[in-house]
Design an enzyme around this catalytic site. Structure first.
Site, short mmCIF file in Angstrom:
data_model
loop_
_atom_site.label_atom_id
_atom_site.label_comp_id
_atom_site.label_asym_id
_atom_site.label_seq_id
_atom_site.Cartn_x
_atom_site.Cartn_y
_atom_site.Cartn_z
N SER A 110 0.88 -1.41 -0.01
CA SER A 110 -0.03 0.16 -0.01
C SER A 110 0.85 1.30 0.11
O SER A 110 2.15 0.98 0.23
CB SER A 110 -0.89 0.03 1.27
OG SER A 110 -1.30 1.16 1.59
N TYR A 122 -2.07 -1.39 10.47
CA TYR A 122 -1.75 -1.52 9.09
C TYR A 122 -0.53 -0.88 8.43
O TYR A 122 0.05 -1.42 7.54
CB TYR A 122 -3.18 -0.59 8.49
CG TYR A 122 -3.61 -0.91 6.82
CD1 TYR A 122 -4.16 -1.84 6.42
CD2 TYR A 122 -2.76 0.02 6.08
CE1 TYR A 122 -4.63 -2.13 5.16
CE2 TYR A 122 -3.01 0.02 4.50
CZ TYR A 122 -3.89 -0.98 4.12
OH TYR A 122 -4.37 -1.37 2.88
P1 NAD Z 1 -11.38 -6.14 0.06
O1 NAD Z 1 -11.81 -6.03 1.29
O2 NAD Z 1 -12.20 -5.86 -1.36
O3 NAD Z 1 -10.82 -7.64 -0.22
C1 NAD Z 1 -9.99 -8.39 0.77
C2 NAD Z 1 -10.01 -9.84 0.12
O4 NAD Z 1 -9.33 -10.39 1.15
C3 NAD Z 1 -11.33 -10.45 0.17
O5 NAD Z 1 -11.28 -11.53 -0.72
C4 NAD Z 1 -11.50 -11.05 1.69
O6 NAD Z 1 -12.41 -12.40 1.63
C5 NAD Z 1 -9.93 -11.71 1.72
N1 NAD Z 1 -9.63 -11.98 3.12
C6 NAD Z 1 -9.91 -11.06 4.20
N2 NAD Z 1 -9.52 -11.69 5.53
C7 NAD Z 1 -8.92 -12.87 4.80
C8 NAD Z 1 -8.48 -13.87 5.57
N3 NAD Z 1 -8.21 -13.88 7.08
N4 NAD Z 1 -8.10 -15.04 4.80
C9 NAD Z 1 -8.32 -14.97 3.74
N5 NAD Z 1 -8.83 -14.03 3.00
C10 NAD Z 1 -9.20 -12.96 3.72
O7 NAD Z 1 -9.98 -5.26 0.07
P2 NAD Z 1 -9.05 -4.81 -1.11
O8 NAD Z 1 -9.33 -3.28 -1.07
O9 NAD Z 1 -9.22 -5.28 -2.44
O10 NAD Z 1 -7.74 -4.92 -0.47
C11 NAD Z 1 -6.86 -6.24 -0.71
C12 NAD Z 1 -5.39 -5.69 -0.70
O11 NAD Z 1 -5.23 -4.29 -1.17
C13 NAD Z 1 -5.11 -5.71 0.90
O12 NAD Z 1 -3.75 -6.07 1.32
C14 NAD Z 1 -5.22 -3.98 1.26
O13 NAD Z 1 -4.43 -3.72 2.41
C15 NAD Z 1 -4.42 -3.51 -0.05
N6 NAD Z 1 -4.71 -2.26 -0.41
C16 NAD Z 1 -6.13 -1.77 -0.46
C17 NAD Z 1 -6.26 -0.40 -0.92
C18 NAD Z 1 -7.51 0.23 -1.19
O14 NAD Z 1 -7.65 1.52 -1.39
N7 NAD Z 1 -8.71 -0.53 -1.35
C19 NAD Z 1 -5.21 0.71 -0.96
C20 NAD Z 1 -3.75 -0.04 -0.75
C21 NAD Z 1 -3.79 -1.21 -0.55
#
Ligand code: NAD
Length: 260
Positions: free
Chosen positions: A142, A155
């Protein structure tokens, strides 16, 4: 480009992970999905993305906070598809609170899911990649792997940690065909961020649109969300031959957030 390869994407039943899984399938990779909730919809979406190549898809519901589950998932991927060539460590959760108020169980869960799970998948995937002298490990960190924000101690600590793990994994395999890099998104409008928008709207008594505008305006100079599709294309680049010597980078796609 990736026909015959197998990708495992953690946390890919939603959001960024699903976008990356679809992009890799579009290039011909077979895909193992992981994550909670409905798996049929995501499986169909990834199968559809890889239709031209007849890609095979599977899902394993391992809980990324549990080492034994992760071991079972890696064994499942190996027996189903032979080997994991591309590992995308993407599963992640968020919790927002000041350090002194941060619930200990939330801290432990964030460190386990956002950081330690990548250590387990990486240590389990590396031997076969090293033997094949080809592998791609992509860690979805991130912009919070590069800079901090208030209220996000666990985080930010986990994301800085995964950038460190990325560098060490890249260095230990630097003379081989195995690379490891990190992707550092800014805001992406997924369920993880929608929760933060909703909380902001509720706390300030403002509309969802206004909360979204404020959220972007505070941190992201482009005032635009990055999309899972754009992040998928960056992952595809890391898998390409052109990226053979891209090693240990933390590549932000953040609308200028970390440039400030
Ligand atoms: P999201 O909530 O849409 O998806 C998260 C996914 O992780 C889902 O498929 C969920 O089922 C799975 N998950 C959660 N806990 C779990 C566990 N214990 N075991 C297995 N699967 C699990 O989130 P997202 O925004 O797509 O985030 C994905 C990644 O991107 C994360 O690592 C997040 O930190 C990172 N990220 C997101 C953003 C953003 O703005 N959305 C920005 C930077 C980084």
């Amino acid at each position: 480009m990736l026909k015959g390869k197998t990708a495992l994407v953690t946390g890919s039943t939603s959001g960024i992970g699903l976008g990356i899984a679809q992009a890799l399938a579009r290039q011909g990779a077979n895909v193992v999905l992981n994550g909670f909730g409905d798996a049929e919809g995501p499986l169909a979406a990834v199968r559809e993305a890889g239709k031209a190549h007849g890609v095979r898809v599977a899902h394993h519901g391992a809980d990324m906070s549990k080492a034994a589950d992760i071991e079972a998932m890696m064994a499942f991927a190996a027996t189903t598809f032979g080997r994991v060539d591309i590992l995308v460590n993407n599963a992640g959760i968020q919790h927002v609170a000041a350090v002194q108020d941060f619930p200990v169980d939330k801290w432990d869960a964030i460190i386990a899911i956002n950081l330690t799970s990548a250590f387990h998948t990486t240590r389990l995937a590396l031997p076969a990649m090293q033997q094949a002298n080809w592998g791609r490990i992509i860690n979805v960190a991130s912009v919070h792997g590069l800079v901090g924000s208030a209220q996000k101690s666990a985080y930010v600590a986990a994301k800085h940690g995964i950038v460190g793990l990325t560098k060490v994994t890249a260095l230990e395999n630097a003379t081989s065909g195995v690379t490891c890099n990190a992707i550092c998104p800014g805001w992406v409008l997924t369920p993880l961020v929608q929760k933060q928008v909703d909380a902001k709207a509720a706390a300030q008594g403002i509309s969802n649109e206004e909360a979204t505008r404020q959220l972007l305006g505070e941190k992201e100079p482009s005032l635009q969300f990055t999309t899972p599709e754009e992040l998928g294309e960056l992952a595809v680049f890391f898998c390409s031959a052109a990226a053979n010597n891209v090693r240990g980078v933390a590549w932000n796609m953040d609308g200028g957030w970390a440039a400030q």
